[in-house]
Design an enzyme around this catalytic site. Sequence first.
Site, mmCIF file in Angstrom:
data_model
loop_
_atom_site.group_PDB
_atom_site.id
_atom_site.type_symbol
_atom_site.label_atom_id
_atom_site.label_comp_id
_atom_site.label_asym_id
_atom_site.label_seq_id
_atom_site.Cartn_x
_atom_site.Cartn_y
_atom_site.Cartn_z
ATOM 1 N N ASN A 196 1.786 3.909 1.642
ATOM 2 C CA ASN A 196 3.148 3.641 1.189
ATOM 3 C C ASN A 196 3.098 2.402 0.308
ATOM 4 O OD1 ASN A 196 5.895 3.342 0.846
ATOM 5 N ND2 ASN A 196 6.258 2.548 2.911
ATOM 6 N N TRP A 197 3.184 2.601 -0.985
ATOM 7 C CA TRP A 197 3.048 1.488 -1.925
ATOM 8 C C TRP A 197 4.279 0.602 -1.987
ATOM 9 C CZ3 TRP A 197 0.479 4.006 -6.871
ATOM 10 C CH2 TRP A 197 -0.885 4.208 -6.604
ATOM 11 N N LYS A 198 5.417 1.095 -1.529
ATOM 12 C CA LYS A 198 6.658 0.328 -1.613
ATOM 13 C C LYS A 198 6.955 0.006 -3.087
ATOM 14 C CE LYS A 198 5.735 -1.159 3.064
ATOM 15 N NZ LYS A 198 5.882 -2.196 4.103
ATOM 16 N N HIS A 212 12.519 4.644 6.313
ATOM 17 C CA HIS A 212 11.643 3.497 6.530
ATOM 18 C C HIS A 212 12.477 2.295 6.970
ATOM 19 C CE1 HIS A 212 8.809 0.244 5.703
ATOM 20 N NE2 HIS A 212 7.863 1.156 5.782
ATOM 21 N N GLU A 243 12.516 -0.686 6.137
ATOM 22 C CA GLU A 243 13.038 -1.498 5.034
ATOM 23 C C GLU A 243 14.287 -0.858 4.438
ATOM 24 O OE1 GLU A 243 8.531 -3.005 4.186
ATOM 25 O OE2 GLU A 243 9.456 -1.597 2.790
ATOM 26 N N GLU A 255 6.573 3.305 13.430
ATOM 27 C CA GLU A 255 6.161 2.019 12.888
ATOM 28 C C GLU A 255 6.948 0.897 13.557
ATOM 29 O OE1 GLU A 255 4.607 2.112 8.507
ATOM 30 O OE2 GLU A 255 6.729 2.546 8.504
ATOM 31 N N GLY A 310 3.516 -5.356 7.727
ATOM 32 C CA GLY A 310 3.274 -6.434 6.783
ATOM 33 C C GLY A 310 3.108 -7.804 7.413
ATOM 34 N N SER A 313 0.349 -2.496 9.875
ATOM 35 C CA SER A 313 -0.897 -3.256 9.692
ATOM 36 C C SER A 313 -2.134 -2.423 10.008
ATOM 37 C CB SER A 313 -0.866 -4.543 10.527
ATOM 38 O OG SER A 313 0.182 -5.398 10.094
ATOM 39 N N GLY A 347 0.500 0.530 4.627
ATOM 40 C CA GLY A 347 1.105 -0.305 3.607
ATOM 41 C C GLY A 347 0.077 -1.023 2.760
ATOM 42 N N GLY A 348 -0.151 -2.298 3.054
ATOM 43 C CA GLY A 348 -0.995 -3.144 2.215
ATOM 44 C C GLY A 348 -2.378 -2.606 1.944
#
Length: 248
Positions: free
Chosen positions: A9-11, A92, A94, A164, A170, A210, A231-232
């Site tokens: 998920n690049w956001k 999500h 966010e 999640e 993150g 993470s 994510g990251g």
Amino acid sequence: MRKPIIVGNWKMNKNNAETKAFFEAVDAVAASENATYGIGCPFTDLRTAQDNAKNLIVAAENCHWEDSGAFTGEVSVPMLEEIGIKYCIIGHSERRQMFGDTDETVNKKAKRLLKAGITPILCIGETEAQYDAGETEKVIRDQLTGSLADLCAKCVGSMVIAYEPIWAIGTGKSATKEDAQKCCAIVRDQVKVMYGEEAAENVRVQYGGSVKPENIVEYMACPDIDGALIGGASLKEASFIDIIEKTK
């Protein structure tokens, strides 16, 4: 057997040139009959991603439930259909925390995606305060009750549900494999409560929060974890390739 699905998920990251470079570096590695690998990317990158994806699936990061109308800045499901998108992340944390998504609106999005034959990747998870208060199971069951309302069992069985914990997104913190397994088992049990044994057996449940090359294998070894939403670690070619290689 459920086929594992691992999606980055690049956001709000990467432009079209960066997307093209990433897919050129990673796509060939993602060829596998044993698992599905993919990337969720911003709307502006979707066409470039599709054009460079032979093995990776491409997911949108959100959608609107209406087909058209006065919804400035939104993207409809028919717009995703037009460019061949087959997966879409919805709900999500966010989106829920920053942009007002609720279980009700996530449910509307799920219904519209399923009608179009697009697989929802439906996200749920508790805050740190809820975790500390021992409310994790209640949050999971309540979010699923609302987000999966009034669907058919076959549709739910075709979905992907990403658990999640918000406190692990993150932050560098991650749930232990025991906690992740326990919570993903709760997800599966709630699907069983709502839609029966077959739907519960078929639905794919991801863990997210993470996830990185160093812990992906232990998560994937858990019986109720069928994949990961990353994510990251999905932003760098080398780390995502490492995750693919370790889970093929």
